[in-house]
Scaffold this motif. Structure first.
Motif, short mmCIF file in Angstrom:
data_model
loop_
_atom_site.label_atom_id
_atom_site.label_comp_id
_atom_site.label_asym_id
_atom_site.label_seq_id
_atom_site.Cartn_x
_atom_site.Cartn_y
_atom_site.Cartn_z
N ALA A 423 30.66 53.08 62.31
CA ALA A 423 29.46 53.91 62.35
C ALA A 423 28.45 53.43 61.31
N PRO A 424 27.16 53.33 61.67
CA PRO A 424 26.16 52.83 60.72
C PRO A 424 26.07 53.65 59.44
N ALA A 425 26.44 54.93 59.47
CA ALA A 425 26.33 55.78 58.29
C ALA A 425 27.36 55.45 57.22
N VAL A 426 28.45 54.80 57.60
CA VAL A 426 29.52 54.50 56.64
C VAL A 426 28.98 53.58 55.55
N GLY A 427 29.17 54.00 54.30
CA GLY A 427 28.68 53.25 53.15
C GLY A 427 27.27 53.62 52.72
N ALA A 434 18.46 58.70 58.78
CA ALA A 434 17.48 59.42 59.58
C ALA A 434 18.19 60.48 60.43
N ILE A 435 17.90 61.74 60.14
CA ILE A 435 18.47 62.86 60.89
C ILE A 435 17.36 63.47 61.74
N PRO A 436 17.57 63.67 63.06
CA PRO A 436 16.53 64.30 63.89
C PRO A 436 16.09 65.64 63.30
N PRO A 437 14.83 66.00 63.48
CA PRO A 437 14.31 67.23 62.85
C PRO A 437 14.99 68.51 63.31
N HIS A 438 15.58 68.52 64.51
CA HIS A 438 16.22 69.73 65.00
C HIS A 438 17.69 69.80 64.61
N GLN A 460 32.14 57.87 54.17
CA GLN A 460 33.29 56.99 54.23
C GLN A 460 33.95 57.11 55.61
N PRO A 461 34.69 56.06 56.03
CA PRO A 461 35.42 56.18 57.30
C PRO A 461 36.41 57.34 57.26
N GLY A 462 36.51 58.07 58.37
CA GLY A 462 37.42 59.20 58.44
C GLY A 462 36.81 60.51 58.01
N ASP A 463 35.57 60.49 57.54
CA ASP A 463 34.89 61.75 57.19
C ASP A 463 34.64 62.58 58.44
N ASP A 479 22.44 58.96 65.74
CA ASP A 479 22.94 57.61 66.01
C ASP A 479 23.69 57.02 64.83
N ALA A 480 23.29 57.38 63.61
CA ALA A 480 23.94 56.82 62.43
C ALA A 480 25.40 57.20 62.33
#
Length: 492
Positions: A423-427, A434-438, A460-463, A479-480
C-alpha cells in the motif's frame, strides 16, 4: 413445558460451544450440530414428527437466505447470476439424472425411485455454503457463484422432488406443467423480492422508532412477509427473501450494522435449531445397514455427478465471452465445493410424509451422504483450493469494530482497511497522505493497541485503519491505503 425448555436450552448451548471446537479442528460446525441432535435422540429426547420437521426446516432456510443475502455484494451477485443460475437449474437437472442412474445401479431402488433420490441429493445448501466458505480465502468470483447457486437452486430441486414423488404415488405427472411452473416461480420470486425489498428499505429509512433494537426486527419481519406473500401467490419465496437480503445489504440503510449483527445471530440460531432437529429425527441403529450404499452414493455424487453437471453446464458459457469462462482449475474447485446440508435431508422427509415405497431407505441414505460429504468437503476445501492455486490466506479479522450507532445518515459508515506491505501509505505519515474531503481517518489499531490518528503517525504493514465516510455504498478506501492490483495470470 419447563422440561422441554431445559432440554432445548442445553442442546443449543452445547451446539454453540461446539462451534469453537469445530473452528479449531477444521470440522464444519453443521456436522457437529447434527451429531449433537443424534446423540440427544439416542439418549431418549423424543421427536418423530416429520411434517413439522419439514415446516421448521423451510422456515429456518428462509431466515438463513435472508442473512446470506445481506452479506452478498450486489456487483458480485450480478456477476455470478448467469453461471450460478445455470448451475441452479440445468445443473440440478443433470445431477438428478446422473445420480438417478447411479442409484438405480447401486441400490434396490427402481429407476423412478433412483431419480427421486437424485433430485433430493441435487441441491447445494445455503447454510452449509455460507458458513463453510466464509473466511476460506477462495476467489470472490468463485465464492459468489457458489453462494448465489446455493441461494437459488432450491426451487428446481423442490419441484423435481414433488414431481417424482407424485409420479410414484399416482403413476402420473406433467413434466411440461412442472417446467413452466419452475420458470414462473423464479420470475415471480425475483420480481416480488426486488420490489418488496426496495419498499422495505424505504420503510426502514423513513420510520422513526425510539428503540434501535426494533429496526432489525422490522427487517426480519419484512423479509418473512416477502417470503410468505410470494409463496401464497405462486412465486418462489426462497428466491424472494434472498433477493430482499441482497437489496437491504446494498442500499443506503440506517442501523445497517445493527441489522446485520442481529440477522447473523438469528441465522446461526436457525441453523442450530434446524440441524439439531434433523439429528433428533435420526435413529442411529437404522443407519448402519445403509452405510455401504450411502458411501458409494457419496462417491458418485462428489466425484461423478457434481463434476459432470459443472463441466456440462458451464461449457456453453465459453462461447458467450471471457467473463463467463472458467478454467479447469476453477471448475474443479466449483465441483468440490458443492456442499450439501439441511435441504436434502428436509426433502428426504417428503417421501416419508407421503409414505412412499423405500422412503426410509431414501431418508437414511440421504442423511449419511450429507453428513459424510459435508465433513469431507468442508475439511478439504482450503487444502484443495491451495493445491489448485486458487485459495489464499484469508485476512485476519479486525481487532476492533467501530460502528455508527443511532440514527446515522443512510450510507454513512466506518471502513476497516488492513494495510498490506504494497500500500502506498506504508512508511508515510498521515499528514502527507491525500484523504478525500468526505472521509476522515477515525482510528488506527497496531498490534492490538489503539492509536489516535495524529498527523505525525507513520503507517506500517498490518495496521488496521478505520476511515469514516459519508457514503460507504459503492465507496472504496483512499487510494493510498489500497495495494495496487497484481497483474492477472492467464488461466489454463
Amino acid at each position: 413445558m419447563s422440561l422441554y425448555v431445559l432440554l432445548a436450552s442445553l442442546l443449543i448451548i452445547a451446539a454453540i460451544v461446539s462451534t469453537g471446537v469445530a473452528q479449531r479442528a477444521g470440522v464444519p460446525a453443521l456436522v457437529l450440530f447434527v451429531g449433537i441432535g443424534v446423540a440427544a435422540g439416542s439418549a431418549g429426547v423424543p421427536f418423530t414428527n416429520y411434517e413439522l420437521g419439514v415446516n421448521i426446516g423451510m422456515l429456518a432456510l428462509a431466515v438463513i437466505l435472508l442473512s446470506g443475502g445481506l452479506d452478498m455484494e450486489a456487483a458480485l451477485f450480478r456477476a455470478s447470476l448467469v453461471p450460478a443460475g445455470l448451475l441452479a437449474t440445468a445443473g440440478v437437472l443433470l445431477k438428478t439424472g446422473v445420480m438417478g442412474l447411479i442409484a438405480w445401479w447401486l441400490t434396490p431402488l427402481d429407476l423412478l425411485g433412483g431419480l427421486l433420490l437424485g433430485a433430493i441429493l441435487a441441491p447445494t445448501d445455503a447454510a452449509a455454503v455460507f458458513s463453510v466458505l466464509k473466511g476460506c480465502g477462495l476467489p470472490k468470483r468463485l465464492q459468489g457463484v457458489l453462494e448465489t447457486e446455493s441461494g437459488t437452486n432450491d426451487p428446481i430441486s423442490i419441484y423435481l422432488t414433488i414431481l417424482l414423488a407424485s409420479a410414484l404415488t399416482t403413476g402420473t405427472a406433467s413434466v411440461g406443467t412442472m417446467a413452466g411452473g419452475v420458470v414462473l416461480q423464479l420470475a415471480v420470486g425475483a420480481v416480488l423480492g426486488y420490489g418488496m425489498g426496495r419498499g422495505l428499505v424505504l420503510l426502514i429509512n423513513q420510520v422513526r422508532i425510539d428503540s434501535p433494537g426494533l429496526y432489525p426486527v422490522l427487517a426480519l419481519a419484512g423479509g418473512l412477509l416477502t417470503y410468505a406473500a410470494t409463496d401464497l401467490v405462486g412465486g418462489n419465496g426462497f428466491l424472494a427473501i434472498y433477493v430482499v437480503g441482497v437489496v437491504l445489504g446494498n442500499a443506503p440503510l440506517v442501523h445497517r450494522h445493527n441489522i446485520q449483527n442481529f440477522m447473523d445471530g438469528v441465522a446461526w440460531g436457525a441453523q442450530i435449531s434446524m440441524f439439531l432437529l434433523l439429528g433428533l429425527l435420526v435413529v442411529p441403529a437404522d443407519l448402519i445397514p445403509h452405510i455401504p450404499a450411502a458411501l458409494l452414493l457419496t462417491v458418485g455424487l462428489v466425484l461423478v455427478a457434481r463434476p459432470v453437471s459443472v463441466v456440462l453446464t458451464l461449457a456453453p458459457l465459453r462461447l458467450v465471452g471471457e467473463r463467463f469462462r472458467f478454467s479447469l482449475r476453477e471448475q474443479a474447485l466449483l465441483s468440490w465445493a458443492g456442499l450439501k446440508g439441511a435441504v436434502p435431508i428436509i426433502l428426504a422427509m417428503v417421501p416419508l410424509v407421503n409414505e412412499l415405497p423405500g422412503s426410509t431407505f431414501i431418508f437414511n441414505v440421504t442423511f449419511v451422504c450429507v453428513v459424510v460429504g459435508t465433513a469431507l468437503q468442508g475439511l478439504t476445501i482450503v487444502p484443495v483450493g491451495r493445491w489448485l492455486g486458487l485459495a489464499t490466506t484469508a485476512p485476519p479479522p479486525p481487532p476492533l469494530r467501530i460502528e455508527l450507532a443511532g440514527a446515522a445518515p443512510p450510507g454513512s459508515a466506518v471502513l476497516d482497511v488492513l494495510l498490506e506491505a504494497e500500500a502506498p501509505a506504508v512508511g508515510e505519515r498521515l499528514a502527507e497522505i491525500a484523504i478525500p474531503p468526505h472521509m476522515i481517518v477515525a482510528a488506527l489499531v497496531r498490534d492490538g493497541t489503539l492509536i489516535a490518528p495524529r498527523g505525525h503517525i507513520r503507517f506500517q504493514p498490518g495496521d488496521h485503519v478505520y476511515v469514516l465516510t459519508e457514503n460507504a455504498d459503492g465507496e472504496r478506501p483512499p487510494d493510498a491505503f489500497v495495494a495496487p492490483p497484481e497483474t492477472p495470470e492467464v488461466s489454463t
